[in-house]
Write a protein that holds these residues in place. Structure first.
Motif, PDB file in Angstrom:
ATOM      1  N   VAL A  52      34.091  52.104  34.001  1.00  0.00           N
ATOM      2  CA  VAL A  52      35.537  52.199  34.144  1.00  0.00           C
ATOM      3  C   VAL A  52      35.858  52.885  35.467  1.00  0.00           C
ATOM      4  N   SER A  53      37.076  52.661  35.936  1.00  0.00           N
ATOM      5  CA  SER A  53      37.549  53.326  37.149  1.00  0.00           C
ATOM      6  C   SER A  53      39.068  53.308  37.128  1.00  0.00           C
ATOM      7  N   LEU A  54      39.679  54.467  37.362  1.00  0.00           N
ATOM      8  CA  LEU A  54      41.136  54.575  37.316  1.00  0.00           C
ATOM      9  C   LEU A  54      41.694  54.984  38.673  1.00  0.00           C
ATOM     10  N   LEU A  55      42.567  54.158  39.230  1.00  0.00           N
ATOM     11  CA  LEU A  55      43.363  54.465  40.423  1.00  0.00           C
ATOM     12  C   LEU A  55      42.513  54.996  41.568  1.00  0.00           C
ATOM     13  N   ALA A  56      41.391  54.325  41.822  1.00  0.00           N
ATOM     14  CA  ALA A  56      40.509  54.732  42.908  1.00  0.00           C
ATOM     15  C   ALA A  56      40.144  53.569  43.821  1.00  0.00           C
ATOM     16  N   LEU A  57      39.961  52.386  43.267  1.00  0.00           N
ATOM     17  CA  LEU A  57      39.383  51.291  44.033  1.00  0.00           C
ATOM     18  C   LEU A  57      40.336  50.693  45.062  1.00  0.00           C
ATOM     19  N   GLY A 102      27.891  43.535  29.491  1.00  0.00           N
ATOM     20  CA  GLY A 102      28.505  44.839  29.709  1.00  0.00           C
ATOM     21  C   GLY A 102      29.922  44.698  30.230  1.00  0.00           C
ATOM     22  N   LEU A 103      30.757  45.687  29.966  1.00  0.00           N
ATOM     23  CA  LEU A 103      32.192  45.623  30.255  1.00  0.00           C
ATOM     24  C   LEU A 103      32.553  46.451  31.482  1.00  0.00           C
ATOM     25  N   PHE A 104      33.369  45.875  32.362  1.00  0.00           N
ATOM     26  CA  PHE A 104      34.062  46.640  33.396  1.00  0.00           C
ATOM     27  C   PHE A 104      35.545  46.626  33.086  1.00  0.00           C
ATOM     28  N   LEU A 105      36.152  47.810  33.114  1.00  0.00           N
ATOM     29  CA  LEU A 105      37.585  47.951  32.859  1.00  0.00           C
ATOM     30  C   LEU A 105      38.125  48.987  33.835  1.00  0.00           C
ATOM     31  N   GLY A 106      39.021  48.572  34.700  1.00  0.00           N
ATOM     32  CA  GLY A 106      39.546  49.507  35.697  1.00  0.00           C
ATOM     33  C   GLY A 106      40.945  49.143  36.128  1.00  0.00           C
ATOM     34  N   CYS A 107      41.574  50.059  36.834  1.00  0.00           N
ATOM     35  CA  CYS A 107      42.903  49.787  37.359  1.00  0.00           C
ATOM     36  C   CYS A 107      43.030  50.343  38.767  1.00  0.00           C
ATOM     37  N   LEU A 108      43.896  49.711  39.533  1.00  0.00           N
ATOM     38  CA  LEU A 108      44.190  50.139  40.891  1.00  0.00           C
ATOM     39  C   LEU A 108      45.628  49.790  41.207  1.00  0.00           C
ATOM     40  N   PHE A 109      46.153  50.363  42.266  1.00  0.00           N
ATOM     41  CA  PHE A 109      47.543  50.111  42.616  1.00  0.00           C
ATOM     42  C   PHE A 109      47.715  48.686  43.130  1.00  0.00           C
ATOM     43  N   PRO A 133      47.964  48.305  52.425  1.00  0.00           N
ATOM     44  CA  PRO A 133      48.216  47.050  51.697  1.00  0.00           C
ATOM     45  C   PRO A 133      47.505  47.078  50.357  1.00  0.00           C
ATOM     46  N   PHE A 134      48.184  46.628  49.314  1.00  0.00           N
ATOM     47  CA  PHE A 134      47.625  46.632  47.972  1.00  0.00           C
ATOM     48  C   PHE A 134      47.358  45.200  47.517  1.00  0.00           C
ATOM     49  N   ALA A 135      46.423  45.057  46.591  1.00  0.00           N
ATOM     50  CA  ALA A 135      46.085  43.736  46.057  1.00  0.00           C
ATOM     51  C   ALA A 135      47.227  43.208  45.194  1.00  0.00           C
ATOM     52  N   GLU A 136      47.360  41.887  45.163  1.00  0.00           N
ATOM     53  CA  GLU A 136      48.325  41.213  44.300  1.00  0.00           C
ATOM     54  C   GLU A 136      47.618  40.774  43.017  1.00  0.00           C
ATOM     55  N   VAL A 137      48.370  40.702  41.922  1.00  0.00           N
ATOM     56  CA  VAL A 137      47.763  40.352  40.635  1.00  0.00           C
ATOM     57  C   VAL A 137      47.127  38.970  40.677  1.00  0.00           C
ATOM     58  N   ARG A 138      47.710  38.038  41.423  1.00  0.00           N
ATOM     59  CA  ARG A 138      47.134  36.692  41.486  1.00  0.00           C
ATOM     60  C   ARG A 138      45.786  36.689  42.196  1.00  0.00           C
ATOM     61  N   GLU A 139      45.534  37.718  43.035  1.00  0.00           N
ATOM     62  CA  GLU A 139      44.256  37.809  43.736  1.00  0.00           C
ATOM     63  C   GLU A 139      43.193  38.524  42.902  1.00  0.00           C
ATOM     64  N   ALA A 140      43.633  39.355  41.960  1.00  0.00           N
ATOM     65  CA  ALA A 140      42.705  40.233  41.266  1.00  0.00           C
ATOM     66  C   ALA A 140      41.705  39.458  40.412  1.00  0.00           C
TER      67      ALA A 140
END
Length: 299
Positions: free
Chosen positions: A109-114, A135-142, A171-178
């Motif tokens: 997991v990773s929160l608001l870092a990547l 295995g699971l990856f679950l993370g969030c970023l702006f 610049p932040f990633a767009e949801v369509r790119e994620a």
């Protein structure tokens, strides 16, 4: 071959985070995302045994992992040295140079870092390799709408006062790119979704103080090195108040959060059927009528 240029000054980012820690870290966004992480893990019908928290600015994610999986070995790879957490192994590491053997973890997991790494696709590849099959990856970023009000106000103010615009917010990633990034990194069953958190402030300067207290001030390599003009700052505040105030006079600040979910590939995972191989009609499942495009809707 020429090495790719960096977008972020990672050394400066660590110093800014260290300053925020010393002066009182504003943890409300990380705490909110940790609560969401706990909810999302609760929907996964699995018990993980070897978990990784990668670069979350606080220990909030590691505490969620330790509480939800008390028998698991939890490793926190932190951006800075910090006090040890009970039952959680810790080390300082660069998320772009993940010090993990292939297939070591079954949950990461990773929160608001990547959003602050220079090579997000490469970091995701390393995370996928560090996971065991299934295995699971679950993370969030702006995401891309983050601080849109502040960015718009600064851009207009600089254009009016100084005749140009300088880079102030990354610049932040767009949801369509994620989702495409997850697929590119080799994750199976990739899912990207977005959540908007709106925080209200008395003035833009309170927002800027919070950004400083989260270590989120400008760390772009191409940032302007000269001090910000007072007239530009005042004009920015005027624009912000005129365009982004609620009825009670308080100002909105948007934080868009992109959640990324992906699984290390495994033979047991579901795969989509080839087109034309379905054995049941969607219309039957929905209890409706299937129409030919040239047919009229029955009355």
């Amino acid at each position: 071959m020429t090495a790719p240029s960096h977008l972020f000054d990672t050394g400066l980012a660590r110093r800014r985070l260290a300053r925020a820690r010393r002066t009182g870290f504003a943890d409300f966004l990380v705490a909110r995302m940790a609560a969401d992480l706990d909810d999302r893990l609760g929907a996964v019908l699995r018990t993980f045994t070897t978990c990784l928290d990668l670069a979350t600015p606080t220990t909030a994610a590691a505490r969620v992992l330790a509480a939800r999986y008390p028998d698991a070995a939890v490793l926190r790879l932190a951006p800075l040295a910090e006090a040890a957490e009970l039952g959680v192994a810790q080390a300082v590491a660069d998320p772009e140079a993940l010090p993990a053997a292939p297939g070591h973890f079954d949950c990461a997991v990773s929160l608001l870092a990547l959003q602050g790494v220079n090579d997000l696709p490469g970091t995701l590849v390393q995370l996928r390799r560090a996971l065991r099959p299934d295995g699971l990856f679950l993370g969030c970023l702006f995401g891309g709408a983050t601080l849109i009000e502040l960015r718009t106000s600064f851009a207009q103010a600089e254009s009016e006062v100084e005749g140009g615009i300088s880079p102030r917010v990354a610049p932040f990633a767009e949801v369509r790119e994620a989702g495409a990034l997850l697929q590119r990194a080799g994750f199976a069953l990739p899912v990207a979704d977005t959540e908007t958190v709106t925080v209200r402030y008395a003035d833009p300067f309170a927002l800027m103080r919070d950004l400083r207290a989260m270590g989120l001030t400008n760390t772009l390599v191409e940032r302007r090195r000269t001090p910000l003009r007072r007239t530009t700052l005042i004009r920015m505040a005027e624009i912000y108040a005129s365009r982004f105030a609620d009825a009670d006079g308080r100002l909105r600040a948007t934080f868009e959060v992109l959640w990324l979910t992906g699984w290390a590939p495994h033979a047991s995972q579901q795969v989509p059927l080839k087109p034309g191989t379905a054995k049941a009609r969607l219309a039957d499942a929905l209890g409706t009528i299937e129409l030919n495009p040239n047919e009229r809707i029955p009355r």
